[in-house]
Design an enzyme around this catalytic site. Structure first.
Site, mmCIF file in Angstrom:
data_model
loop_
_atom_site.group_PDB
_atom_site.id
_atom_site.type_symbol
_atom_site.label_atom_id
_atom_site.label_comp_id
_atom_site.label_asym_id
_atom_site.label_seq_id
_atom_site.Cartn_x
_atom_site.Cartn_y
_atom_site.Cartn_z
ATOM 1 N N GLN A 65 0.836 -1.189 0.000
ATOM 2 C CA GLN A 65 0.000 0.000 0.000
ATOM 3 C C GLN A 65 0.876 1.246 0.000
ATOM 4 O O GLN A 65 1.745 1.406 0.859
ATOM 5 C CB GLN A 65 -0.952 0.061 1.188
ATOM 6 N N CYS A 95 -6.996 7.223 4.442
ATOM 7 C CA CYS A 95 -6.479 7.646 5.742
ATOM 8 C C CYS A 95 -6.795 9.122 5.988
ATOM 9 O O CYS A 95 -6.498 9.972 5.150
ATOM 10 C CB CYS A 95 -4.973 7.426 5.818
ATOM 11 N N LYS A 134 -7.965 1.974 -2.267
ATOM 12 C CA LYS A 134 -8.725 1.866 -1.023
ATOM 13 C C LYS A 134 -9.230 3.258 -0.663
ATOM 14 O O LYS A 134 -8.441 4.191 -0.508
ATOM 15 C CB LYS A 134 -7.876 1.307 0.115
ATOM 16 N N HIS A 166 -14.078 1.561 2.455
ATOM 17 C CA HIS A 166 -14.400 1.669 3.874
ATOM 18 C C HIS A 166 -15.769 2.323 3.968
ATOM 19 O O HIS A 166 -15.957 3.449 3.507
ATOM 20 C CB HIS A 166 -13.341 2.507 4.589
ATOM 21 N N ASN A 206 -15.082 -2.816 3.667
ATOM 22 C CA ASN A 206 -14.224 -2.703 4.835
ATOM 23 C C ASN A 206 -14.931 -1.816 5.851
ATOM 24 O O ASN A 206 -15.702 -0.941 5.489
ATOM 25 C CB ASN A 206 -12.876 -2.087 4.411
ATOM 26 N N GLY A 207 -14.669 -2.076 7.140
ATOM 27 C CA GLY A 207 -15.215 -1.229 8.194
ATOM 28 C C GLY A 207 -16.216 -1.950 9.073
ATOM 29 O O GLY A 207 -17.268 -2.364 8.603
ATOM 30 N N GLY A 228 -10.061 -5.679 9.606
ATOM 31 C CA GLY A 228 -8.991 -4.877 10.173
ATOM 32 C C GLY A 228 -8.646 -5.274 11.588
ATOM 33 O O GLY A 228 -8.060 -6.327 11.843
ATOM 34 N N ARG A 229 -9.048 -4.435 12.538
ATOM 35 C CA ARG A 229 -8.630 -4.632 13.930
ATOM 36 C C ARG A 229 -9.047 -5.979 14.497
ATOM 37 O O ARG A 229 -8.334 -6.565 15.317
ATOM 38 C CB ARG A 229 -9.182 -3.495 14.790
#
Length: 334
Positions: A65, A95, A134, A166, A206-207, A228-229
């Site tokens: 990325q 971001c 992304k 996202h 995503n998200g 993700g997390r």
């Protein structure tokens, strides 16, 4: 080249998805697409490439990325990444941090789709690996569905066919990056509608995805899911990915098996001057919710961080978690 790996991927996460984390994750899933942390084009061009971009062959499939907004620099960085063997080059348009905005890249570029198109076109022309984007569903007050549609249309016209979206907009002013992962409401339906309108594109959502059950529900509407997390904090979730998401019949690796397979890599890293904690910090959540899980984390937190820690510390942690050798802590609700 179309990656079935896009069906499930682990998100790029700053300070988390380094090469040691990715090797660990690969021991749990052979099929998921793994991403590097975001690296700026300037860093790729001028920085220590082995430190910033080095990876192990076992990490494939793996995507690099990049962050930036200068087409020429991004093209050079993409060419370098392709030359090093990455399977995909991804541009970060998601971001929201102040530092990223000051560099004129990340989510703020959603307001400049023509510039993003110029960037990805240059990246595609500089090398042969797939280029993906992304992004967010919107930013600030520019979050009408028509804005997202225009962004996708303009960028896709360059030949980019894969977008990881996202499903939250980003507030570029007033919210921290952490708050931007939690405060703006999720709008999965907008991403579903994007896919419905563009069946020719690969749309990855995503998200807020926490479980493989969540992932399977999303896959009824989109082409892929990025975790993700949840994948970092409870990594054993990845052990079921190959069977549940890709339909493989391989035996699901056990927690102890995944850690034991990491031992040779950890030993080699330490022979090259690295520290054990560079690796063990990524495995602390492996026994989340399991008997002796808390004792496992305590042992690594207390002993692996010592500069003189040896591979035996990780072996002791495996023995404790798997067989109860050493201190026995049966309570782990964390």
């Amino acid at each position: 080249m179309q990656y079935q790996a896009h069906r499930f991927s682990v998100a790029p996460m700053m300070d988390w998805t380094d090469r040691h984390c990715r090797v660990f994750h690969r021991g749990l899933t052979k099929r998921a697409l793994l991403y590097t942390e975001m690296v700026t084009a300037d860093a790729v061009i001028r920085g220590d490439r082995q430190r910033l971009l080095g990876f192990s062959a076992i990490e494939h499939p793996i995507a690099l990325q990049l962050g930036g907004s200068d087409p020429a620099k991004l093209a050079e960085a993409a060419s370098i990444g392709a030359g090093l063997g990455y399977d995909e080059i991804n541009l970060n348009i998601g971001c929201p941090s102040d530092r990223v905005q000051e560099g004129r890249f990340g989510a703020c570029l959603m307001a400049e789709p023509e510039l993003v198109a110029a960037c990805v076109s240059a990246m595609r022309n500089s090398q042969s690996m797939p280029v993906t984007v992304k992004c967010r569903i919107g930013i600030d007050d520019q979050d009408a569905e028509a804005d997202l549609q225009r962004f996708i249309d303009v960028v896709a016209a360059t030949g980019v066919s894969t977008f990881i979206v996202h499903a939250r907009k980003a507030w570029l002013k007033g919210l921290s990056p952490k708050e931007n992962r939690e405060v703006p409401p999720l709008d999965y339906q907008r991403v579903y509608r994007l896919k419905a309108k563009h069946p020719e594109l690969t749309i990855v959502i995503n998200g807020g995805v926490e479980t493989l059950d969540d992932a399977c529900r999303h896959l009824e509407h989109v082409d892929g899911v990025m975790l993700g997390r949840a994948a970092y904090q409870n990594p054993y979730i990845l052990a079921d990915v190959d069977q549940r998401i890709f339909g493989d019949n391989d035996v699901v690796p056990g927690r102890g098996q995944a850690l034991s397979s990491l031992l040779p890599y950890a030993a080699e890293h330490m022979r090259n001057g690295g520290r054990l904690s560079n690796i063990t910090r990524h495995v602390l959540g492996l026994y989340h919710g399991q008997p002796r899980g808390r004792a496992f984390r305590r042992l690594l937190s207390e002993r692996a961080t010592n500069a003189l820690a040896t591979i035996g510390v990780l072996e002791d942690a495996i023995a404790l978690a798997e067989h109860g050798y050493g201190r026995d802590d049966q309570s782990d609700a964390a």
